[in-house]
Design an enzyme around this catalytic site. Structure first.
Site, PDB file in Angstrom:
ATOM      1  CB  ALA A   1      -0.893   0.019   1.244  1.00 36.89           C
TER       2      ALA A   1
ATOM      3  CB  THR B   1       1.545   3.044   4.502  1.00 42.51           C
ATOM      4  OG1 THR B   1       2.964   2.961   4.301  1.00 42.51           O
ATOM      5  CG2 THR B   1       0.902   1.722   4.168  1.00 42.51           C
TER       6      THR B   1
ATOM      7  CG  ASP C   1      -7.839   3.477  11.762  1.00 46.37           C
ATOM      8  OD1 ASP C   1      -6.955   2.947  11.057  1.00 46.37           O
ATOM      9  OD2 ASP C   1      -7.595   4.435  12.514  1.00 46.37           O
TER      10      ASP C   1
ATOM     11  CE1 TYR D   1      -2.901   4.483   3.669  1.00 44.97           C
ATOM     12  CE2 TYR D   1      -4.341   5.082   5.498  1.00 44.97           C
ATOM     13  CZ  TYR D   1      -3.537   4.152   4.862  1.00 44.97           C
ATOM     14  OH  TYR D   1      -3.384   2.899   5.408  1.00 44.97           O
TER      15      TYR D   1
ATOM     16  CE  LYS E   1      -5.482   0.601   2.555  1.00 50.35           C
ATOM     17  NZ  LYS E   1      -4.566  -0.481   2.057  1.00 50.35           N
TER      18      LYS E   1
HETATM   19  N1  LIG Z   1       0.788   1.234   9.090  1.00 47.80           N
HETATM   20  C1  LIG Z   1      -0.376   1.480   9.680  1.00 47.80           C
HETATM   21  O1  LIG Z   1      -0.443   2.098  10.755  1.00 47.80           O
HETATM   22  C2  LIG Z   1      -1.648   0.958   9.075  1.00 47.80           C
HETATM   23  C3  LIG Z   1      -2.871   1.274   9.696  1.00 47.80           C
HETATM   24  C4  LIG Z   1      -4.049   0.778   9.147  1.00 47.80           C
HETATM   25  C5  LIG Z   1      -4.018  -0.001   8.012  1.00 47.80           C
HETATM   26  N2  LIG Z   1      -2.831  -0.275   7.409  1.00 47.80           N
HETATM   27  C6  LIG Z   1      -2.848  -1.085   6.187  1.00 47.80           C
HETATM   28  O2  LIG Z   1      -2.177  -2.296   6.447  1.00 47.80           O
HETATM   29  C7  LIG Z   1      -1.520  -2.747   5.264  1.00 47.80           C
HETATM   30  C8  LIG Z   1      -0.055  -3.037   5.559  1.00 47.80           C
HETATM   31  O3  LIG Z   1       0.545  -1.841   6.061  1.00 47.80           O
HETATM   32  P1  LIG Z   1       2.066  -1.805   6.549  1.00 47.80           P
HETATM   33  O4  LIG Z   1       2.106  -0.946   7.754  1.00 47.80           O
HETATM   34  O5  LIG Z   1       2.619  -3.187   6.590  1.00 47.80           O
HETATM   35  O6  LIG Z   1       2.707  -0.997   5.324  1.00 47.80           O
HETATM   36  P2  LIG Z   1       4.250  -0.704   5.022  1.00 47.80           P
HETATM   37  O7  LIG Z   1       5.115  -1.223   6.114  1.00 47.80           O
HETATM   38  O8  LIG Z   1       4.325   0.726   4.616  1.00 47.80           O
HETATM   39  O9  LIG Z   1       4.513  -1.627   3.738  1.00 47.80           O
HETATM   40  C9  LIG Z   1       4.003  -1.295   2.477  1.00 47.80           C
HETATM   41  C10 LIG Z   1       4.639  -2.228   1.478  1.00 47.80           C
HETATM   42  O10 LIG Z   1       4.206  -1.835   0.159  1.00 47.80           O
HETATM   43  C11 LIG Z   1       5.363  -1.802  -0.666  1.00 47.80           C
HETATM   44  N3  LIG Z   1       5.211  -0.886  -1.793  1.00 47.80           N
HETATM   45  C12 LIG Z   1       4.780   0.399  -1.785  1.00 47.80           C
HETATM   46  N4  LIG Z   1       4.839   0.917  -3.027  1.00 47.80           N
HETATM   47  C13 LIG Z   1       5.324  -0.081  -3.836  1.00 47.80           C
HETATM   48  C14 LIG Z   1       5.608  -0.183  -5.225  1.00 47.80           C
HETATM   49  N5  LIG Z   1       5.417   0.833  -6.062  1.00 47.80           N
HETATM   50  N6  LIG Z   1       6.078  -1.364  -5.708  1.00 47.80           N
HETATM   51  C15 LIG Z   1       6.303  -2.408  -4.889  1.00 47.80           C
HETATM   52  N7  LIG Z   1       6.045  -2.380  -3.567  1.00 47.80           N
HETATM   53  C16 LIG Z   1       5.561  -1.233  -3.050  1.00 47.80           C
HETATM   54  C17 LIG Z   1       6.470  -1.323   0.251  1.00 47.80           C
HETATM   55  O11 LIG Z   1       7.733  -1.556  -0.326  1.00 47.80           O
HETATM   56  P3  LIG Z   1       8.986  -0.663   0.218  1.00 47.80           P
HETATM   57  O12 LIG Z   1       9.198  -1.075   1.633  1.00 47.80           O
HETATM   58  O13 LIG Z   1      10.096  -1.007  -0.671  1.00 47.80           O
HETATM   59  O14 LIG Z   1       8.533   0.767   0.092  1.00 47.80           O
HETATM   60  C18 LIG Z   1       6.175  -2.174   1.470  1.00 47.80           C
HETATM   61  O15 LIG Z   1       6.686  -3.475   1.291  1.00 47.80           O
HETATM   62  C19 LIG Z   1      -1.742  -1.656   4.208  1.00 47.80           C
HETATM   63  O16 LIG Z   1      -2.855  -2.017   3.426  1.00 47.80           O
HETATM   64  C20 LIG Z   1      -2.092  -0.432   5.038  1.00 47.80           C
HETATM   65  O17 LIG Z   1      -2.912   0.474   4.304  1.00 47.80           O
HETATM   66  C21 LIG Z   1      -1.647   0.173   7.925  1.00 47.80           C
END
Ligand SMILES: NC(=O)c1ccc[n+]([C@@H]2O[C@H](COP(=O)([O-])OP(=O)(O)OC[C@H]3O[C@@H](n4cnc5c(N)ncnc54)[C@H](OP(=O)(O)O)[C@@H]3O)[C@@H](O)[C@H]2O)c1
Length: 294
Positions: free
Chosen positions: A59, A61, A101, A124, A128
């Site tokens: 995503a 993020t 959320d 964002y 989503k």
């Molecule tokens: N983080 C939060 O607090 C939070 C809260 C609520 C919901 N969520 C949801 O939970 C899910 C997982 O979140 P997370 O915290 O694990 O996210 P994260 O740590 O930011 O990881 C996002 C991943 O997406 C990859 N990505 C982004 N752009 C890309 C591209 N162009 N090509 C290939 N890969 C790409 C990133 O690669 P790189 O590492 O190389 O950039 C990373 O592996 C998401 O759907 C997010 O919306 C997150």
């Protein structure tokens, strides 16, 4: 089974690779191997890999940055899920996806159920939500897990930031009027595995997936420092030196919901789970961070 995990270097994606390998071969291309922003590259990759399930943990993020990069946020958070869902529907395979959320407006003080009206406050959140909607109308079998305040021993997150600031500063001002449930990436992956093991067409849908209980960011920070003291992680700050401030005193480009409380009954009932409280999960991650520090 051949499971494609996107976003495998992210917080949730990394944990998914640990726990989903018992279901089959997990393939998690790096951004160098597959740029998910490139629609044609994704198409070509899918046709050559022929996965038997897709778990989309990728995503855009960066919530504040999304306000100035709406096209990239839209591609990764709305169009990519739509593309993956269309592939899954065509090939009759499951899609697992993660949402947030931030699709809700955060009004009131009650915990929201999954069918509560959505009303995102940010680019964002809106992107989503469009991803969730595209999956729901695609005709594929899917789970969408809406989670909140994700952290882990890996990646950039609130816990890691607090520990860094706690080493550098003797006091901190932290927002105390946004309420939510800090959720570890490990827990999200574990619950995903449970849900996958029980997948069935009558379980398709959106689920809230967070820890139980809730706190403000200030209380979260205080608990991080309390547990750090217990684990003898050296810091310059004490939990009492974390002052609460309102969101209005900490302006950010993206507006965030004040009330991120999410109801958990649906997921607990569907998959026979009891989601653990947020402090117990923090303890596991803090111990892991302590271990890594040696
Ligand atoms: N983080 C939060 O607090 C939070 C809260 C609520 C919901 N969520 C949801 O939970 C899910 C997982 O979140 P997370 O915290 O694990 O996210 P994260 O740590 O930011 O990881 C996002 C991943 O997406 C990859 N990505 C982004 N752009 C890309 C591209 N162009 N090509 C290939 N890969 C790409 C990133 O690669 P790189 O590492 O190389 O950039 C990373 O592996 C998401 O759907 C997010 O919306 C997150």
């Amino acid at each position: 089974m051949k499971i494609l995990i996107t976003g495998g270097s992210g917080q949730v994606g990394f944990e998914l690779q640990r726990v989903l390998s018992v279901f089959g071969e997990c393939i998690a291309p790096t951004p160098d191997q597959l740029d998910l922003a490139d629609q044609q590259a994704v198409s070509t990759y899918l046709e050559s890999l022929k996965p038997s399930m897709i778990v989309n943990a990728a995503a855009y993020t960066a919530v504040d940055k999304a306000e100035s990069e709406p096209e990239l946020a839209e591609r990764l958070n709305a169009k990519l899920p739509e593309q993956l869902a269309s592939y899954c529907a065509k090939h009759d395979i499951w899609l697992i996806h993660y949402s947030t959320d931030y699709v809700y407006d955060g009004s009131g003080e009650e915990a929201r159920p999954e069918d509560h009206p959505t009303a995102p406050l940010s680019i964002y959140g809106a992107s989503k939500l469009r991803g969730d909607q595209a999956i729901a109308r695609s005709g594929t079998a899917y789970y969408i897990f809406r989670t909140s305040w994700v952290y882990g021993a890996r990646g950039n997150n609130f816990v890691k930031t607090m520990l860094r600031l706690g080493r550098e500063k003797a006091s901190l001002n932290i927002v105390n009027d946004q309420i939510g449930a800090p959720t570890s990436a490990r827990l999200i992956a574990q619950v995903t595995a449970q849900a996958l093991a029980q997948r069935a067409n009558d379980k398709v849908g959106v689920y809230h997936l967070t820890t139980s209980g809730s706190c403000s960011w200030q209380q979260f920070a205080q608990e991080i420092f309390t547990q750090a003291e217990q684990l003898k992680i050296p810091l310059s700050i004490t939990p009492r030196a974390v002052e609460g401030i309102p969101t209005s005193s900490y302006p950010t480009p993206a507006q965030r919901p004040l009330n991120s409380r999410l109801k958990l009954e649906k997921i607990e009932k569907a998959f026979q789970l009891t989601l653990p409280d947020w402090k117990s999960q923090l303890r596991l991650v803090m111990a892991e961070i302590r271990e890594c520090q040696g």
